[in-house]
Write a protein that holds these residues in place. Sequence first.
Motif, short mmCIF file in Angstrom:
data_model
loop_
_atom_site.label_atom_id
_atom_site.label_comp_id
_atom_site.label_asym_id
_atom_site.label_seq_id
_atom_site.Cartn_x
_atom_site.Cartn_y
_atom_site.Cartn_z
N VAL A 191 0.83 -1.20 0.00
CA VAL A 191 0.00 0.00 0.00
C VAL A 191 0.87 1.26 0.00
N LEU A 192 1.90 1.29 0.85
CA LEU A 192 2.78 2.45 0.90
C LEU A 192 3.52 2.65 -0.43
N GLU A 193 3.95 1.54 -1.03
CA GLU A 193 4.64 1.66 -2.32
C GLU A 193 3.67 2.19 -3.38
N HIS A 194 2.45 1.70 -3.39
CA HIS A 194 1.47 2.13 -4.36
C HIS A 194 1.18 3.63 -4.24
N ARG A 195 1.16 4.13 -3.01
CA ARG A 195 0.84 5.53 -2.79
C ARG A 195 2.04 6.46 -2.98
N LEU A 196 3.23 5.98 -2.64
CA LEU A 196 4.40 6.85 -2.63
C LEU A 196 5.21 6.83 -3.93
N ARG A 197 5.13 5.74 -4.70
CA ARG A 197 5.95 5.68 -5.91
C ARG A 197 5.60 6.79 -6.91
N PRO A 198 4.31 7.07 -7.16
CA PRO A 198 4.02 8.21 -8.05
C PRO A 198 4.56 9.54 -7.50
N LEU A 199 4.47 9.71 -6.18
CA LEU A 199 5.00 10.93 -5.56
C LEU A 199 6.50 11.04 -5.77
N SER A 200 7.19 9.90 -5.66
CA SER A 200 8.64 9.90 -5.82
C SER A 200 9.05 10.12 -7.27
N THR A 201 8.47 9.32 -8.18
CA THR A 201 8.92 9.35 -9.58
C THR A 201 8.44 10.57 -10.34
N LEU A 202 7.29 11.13 -9.96
CA LEU A 202 6.71 12.23 -10.73
C LEU A 202 6.93 13.60 -10.10
N ILE A 203 7.27 13.63 -8.81
CA ILE A 203 7.42 14.92 -8.14
C ILE A 203 8.78 15.07 -7.44
N CYS A 204 9.05 14.19 -6.49
CA CYS A 204 10.24 14.38 -5.63
C CYS A 204 11.54 14.31 -6.42
N VAL A 205 11.75 13.24 -7.16
CA VAL A 205 13.01 13.08 -7.90
C VAL A 205 13.14 14.12 -9.02
N PRO A 206 12.09 14.39 -9.81
CA PRO A 206 12.23 15.45 -10.83
C PRO A 206 12.54 16.83 -10.25
N ILE A 207 11.95 17.17 -9.10
CA ILE A 207 12.27 18.46 -8.48
C ILE A 207 13.73 18.50 -8.05
N PHE A 208 14.19 17.39 -7.44
CA PHE A 208 15.61 17.32 -7.07
C PHE A 208 16.49 17.49 -8.29
N ALA A 209 16.16 16.79 -9.38
CA ALA A 209 16.95 16.89 -10.60
C ALA A 209 16.93 18.31 -11.16
N PHE A 210 15.78 18.96 -11.10
CA PHE A 210 15.66 20.32 -11.64
C PHE A 210 16.60 21.29 -10.93
N PHE A 211 16.71 21.15 -9.61
CA PHE A 211 17.55 22.08 -8.86
C PHE A 211 19.00 21.60 -8.73
N SER A 212 19.29 20.37 -9.12
CA SER A 212 20.66 19.85 -9.01
C SER A 212 21.37 19.79 -10.35
N ALA A 213 20.64 19.55 -11.43
CA ALA A 213 21.27 19.35 -12.74
C ALA A 213 21.64 20.66 -13.42
N GLY A 214 21.09 21.77 -12.95
CA GLY A 214 21.37 23.05 -13.58
C GLY A 214 22.81 23.48 -13.36
N VAL A 215 23.54 23.66 -14.43
CA VAL A 215 24.93 24.10 -14.35
C VAL A 215 25.20 25.05 -15.52
N TYR A 216 25.83 26.17 -15.19
CA TYR A 216 26.15 27.14 -16.24
C TYR A 216 27.40 26.67 -16.98
N ILE A 217 27.22 26.35 -18.26
CA ILE A 217 28.32 25.78 -19.04
C ILE A 217 29.21 26.86 -19.63
#
Length: 452
Positions: free
Chosen positions: A287-313
């Motif tokens: 039940v916890l996996e069913h409820r939290l996986r969409p939160l992780s894959t669609l919100i938490c990890v993408p937000i982390f990537a958005f603020f971590s992957a940005g680098v001025y080249i």
Amino acid sequence: MSSSPASPQPTNSTLSRGSYAESTRISEILRKESLGGFVLLGATILAIVFSNTPARDLYFGVRDFELGFNVPFFHHLMMTVSQWAADGLLVVFFFLTGLELKKEFVIGDLRDPGRAIVPIAAAFGGAALPAIIYFAINASQPEAVHGWAIPAATDIAFAVAVITAVGSYIPAALRTFLLTLAVVDDLIAIFIIAIFYTNSFKPWYLIAAIIPILLYIWFAYKKEKLFHEKPWTAWAILLPLGLITWALFLESGIHATISGVVLGFCVPVKYTEQARKADAWAGLAEVLEHRLRPLSTLICVPIFAFFSAGVYIGGWNGLSTALTDSVALGIMFGLVFGKTIGITLTTWLVTRLRNANLDPDIKWVDVISMAVTAGIGFTVSLLVAELSFETGSHHTENAKVGILVGSVTAAVVGGFLLSLRNKHYKNVELRESLDENADGVPDVFSDDSGRR
């Protein structure tokens, strides 16, 4: 169209087909992670665009903006937006990592040591060789060498997205192999973070965390019926205990994401295929996996990537400068060559030591293709990069460039190889062997005794 019999399996084979229940469970995880991979890709592209256009001042201003709370005895609850993403949101991802690992070893096919040894050994080989390559390239630079663990991890979401895009006919055993390898890979990275990237350790906070953890375990195991009858009680009881545990880990000096793994291992795992058929309650872990996986894959990890992957080249000159830095070179060579050689060589050694052969349905070129794809290091690699160097160090920015270039290279090469293998499996019509029994279970998941 006639149906050909399944290929005979040797008594001792490596990467052989798992049970039907396990195949079904893995397929469901892959389906969810693949969507997250594409969202993660979009967030990464946006981060690179914003950080290299006139909008970069706004981007970096938001990323470095501080917000939080002033709470007695808790001195680290005032952080930048990017730190909240890394130390806060990413905990959900690591919680699911811990939960998935426990499920693999409690109810998955990997509860069998003979089946588990291959992906576990491959994960260690795939983590060790990239680190060795990075260390060798940066050995003469004391500050740069601190990032030796950056190329050690595999990004599950991106790797699964590649397989989903080009490998619809790839055997299920290989998909399971890559998923398990990536999860164990993350666990290795977690231990590395806890041991080598912990600053100013404060044991009393960690000791204090034992209290909410024990309460969490007690409620999780003793009140499952309550959580089933009144689902909101899980959020009302377990979430506050989890937040307290997270805050105490954050203050202890151990990276806060470790608390997610610990809590993931504290959830009872009881779900079985029999429960699915009986339409019974799946259990708290499911039940916890069913409820939290969409939160992780669609919100938490993408937000982390958005603020971590940005680098001025800084244009082509900046890119060429970053790519010739020893940190970026160590990461790129580690991800592209270290992962491929480490995973393939370790898998080969394990089969030789066990006097085993690959399953007849799988060839060594399949293992190599998966190993190349495992070179997509992103989420955990970005996290380790930020922990490896001092704030404002040029090594951090160069490391991010190395992660992006190395991961893209692994994705393109791995995707190309997998597409070739996918055509092969499609041409031989592997699906012809998947005739269903009367119970709806494909024949290939049954042996002569009818076992599944």
